[in-house]
Design a protein around this motif. Sequence first.
Motif, short mmCIF file in Angstrom:
data_model
loop_
_atom_site.label_atom_id
_atom_site.label_comp_id
_atom_site.label_asym_id
_atom_site.label_seq_id
_atom_site.Cartn_x
_atom_site.Cartn_y
_atom_site.Cartn_z
N LYS A 96 -4.13 3.43 7.00
CA LYS A 96 -5.39 4.08 6.34
C LYS A 96 -5.07 5.28 5.17
CE LYS A 96 -8.43 2.08 8.74
NZ LYS A 96 -9.11 1.13 7.91
N SER A 97 -3.69 5.13 4.70
CA SER A 97 -3.00 6.04 3.88
C SER A 97 -2.13 5.39 2.87
CB SER A 97 -2.69 7.42 4.44
OG SER A 97 -1.72 7.28 5.50
N LEU A 125 0.81 -1.25 0.15
CA LEU A 125 0.04 -0.13 0.19
C LEU A 125 0.93 1.27 -0.06
CD1 LEU A 125 -2.98 -1.00 2.45
CD2 LEU A 125 -2.61 -1.55 0.14
N THR A 158 -7.59 0.74 2.09
CA THR A 158 -7.24 1.81 3.16
C THR A 158 -8.69 2.01 3.79
OG1 THR A 158 -7.77 3.57 1.76
CG2 THR A 158 -5.41 3.05 2.07
N GLU A 214 -6.49 1.84 -2.64
CA GLU A 214 -7.58 2.74 -2.05
C GLU A 214 -8.71 2.06 -1.32
OE1 GLU A 214 -10.86 5.34 -1.22
OE2 GLU A 214 -10.97 3.79 -2.75
#
Lengths: 340, 340
Positions: A314-315, A225, A240, A237
């Motif tokens: 999450k990113s 990721l 995430t 995406e």
Amino acid sequence: MPTQIPSGHKENSYQAIDSHTQQNNPGTKNRICQLFGIRYPVISGGMVWCSGWRLASAVSENGGLGLIGAGSMHPETLREHIRKCKEATEKPFGVNVPLMYPELETIANIIVEEKVPIVFTSAGNPKAWTPFFHEHGIKVAHVVASTKFARKCEEAGVDAIVAEGFEAGGHNGKEETTTMCLIPEVRRCTTLPLIAAGGIGSGAAMLASMGLGAEGVQIGTRFALTEESSASPAFKEFCTRLNEGDTLLLLKKVGPTRLARNRFFEQVQEAEDRGAGKEEIAALLGRGRAKKGIFEGDLENGELEIGQNVSQFKSILPVKTVMEELVSEYNRLLASLRPM
Amino acid sequence: MPTQIPSGHKENSYQAIDSHTQQNNPGTKNRICQLFGIRYPVISGGMVWCSGWRLASAVSENGGLGLIGAGSMHPETLREHIRKCKEATEKPFGVNVPLMYPELETIANIIVEEKVPIVFTSAGNPKAWTPFFHEHGIKVAHVVASTKFARKCEEAGVDAIVAEGFEAGGHNGKEETTTMCLIPEVRRCTTLPLIAAGGIGSGAAMLASMGLGAEGVQIGTRFALTEESSASPAFKEFCTRLNEGDTLLLLKKVGPTRLARNRFFEQVQEAEDRGAGKEEIAALLGRGRAKKGIFEGDLENGELEIGQNVSQFKSILPVKTVMEELVSEYNRLLASLRPM
């Protein structure tokens, strides 16, 4: 540059050492760093459709060991990735080779011709190919999910073992042994340098792994990721947004694989719940599903291989940031621990 | 003696603190030790058919926190165990209460009448009973397998959270989140004192847990296999012969439970493989199987609940030895870790 790595297996003699006491011996450099000629004992997994030259070279440039994943490449594509990786970094890098690969001999020869210094083998018996790579001065690590296969690694004379737990994305062991349970078992059964994998993507999990007796970590999901991963932006995406429980180990009858929940996942789960046999599951899986999901971004019909710790990320960050966070979190948490 | 524990919930105010940085703050005593008035942040799980007064008092006497497992006791049997535990130790101990227990009100009253200072609740919503125990000055910890339930613990105002991973023996979460993945997630979502459980039975795993952000550990399997455990000697001996892969999470349609491989296990596995429904599995399970296996030592037909790390333990030791080994291994391994 490959020649930065000491060449030849016989030049390395690991002392038989007490399990669990050696890994960061004062005054001695970490054995994984020594073996591979790297700064941090952090390896990026050779993940299908994620681990191309961009990811591998970025990890190596930032002090870890980047692996190119040969499992999803035609032989000449692999050669191209190796060449681009050498252009992008002078630091050591490696290639992950699944030993079930249909054109194994061809890619083994490419690895030798291109002077790749390190090979990680997986999904097969390490005895078959370790001598070949060693004859060409290439270091060999082998990935296992049990002590049974760790013992085979010792017999095969590999240079290091990667022990990968149930948490890991993609293909997995049938014993379902988690990283927490697996690492101490493997540590006890071998004196070889030991790399933990499965559920590791933070400094906290890296510290935990070292506490369990590992001397390095192989990280998949967190690097899948990153900006440099070859996975489709849609897949990244999507990942995430995943939460706890959004990956499970499915496909147990054809080969246990950790997948993220999507339409294909639900189809497999439904079939398995009603007791569908191996043939039906294999037909449902078909071919090329991982490429469809991870590389082409078909989030409905693709096979979305990703690790259980995906819910922590999450990113989409650059590799440099991920490496800095790993090292700083590891050091901060280690400093916070006190004896009892 | 129960009164050694500071009584009353309101007297404890935990500062909202940055997750992950507090757990062994220099100069501050570990919060789990403070909360329960114990020397080592080591808790023995309240296991059905294992955790009677002998095990609980031995763990408390040796510096940990022993729990009596109410889940397998009639109310008056529980009272007897509590009284014997108080006779055997002046140190704090607790009772584990599954919130699905049919005579919950009766046993809650016994706990209050007998002045038990600490309750660990599990298998239910912590909101229902936390206020009752707090009104009587009893500390409450609640066992969860996900952040979703960890948040419910915050709302319920419990004093500590036990986060238990997929490795754990017996009943388990449906998300299958391992300890390695669960602890950092729970650590991030709550500032409450956090106890890790699942796959922990050695100083190495304890160190790993603290590295992941826990402040204490709850240990089941390793204490189930001590001399003081109430389990049948046949069950204990059987467990010392188990290998990797000899436990799996089964019974997923009726309530995921980790079991050791025996004849009953094979029957369940066969039924599940062919897609048997919830009713058939529930009928196969029947009632009283855990007692039959663990307490009566019926190794063929009993339900043998035990954790995945069972394969690490090859001898039945006294609690004192287990505690000494835990602490010395933890300290030795912590001292061997170096910053990167």
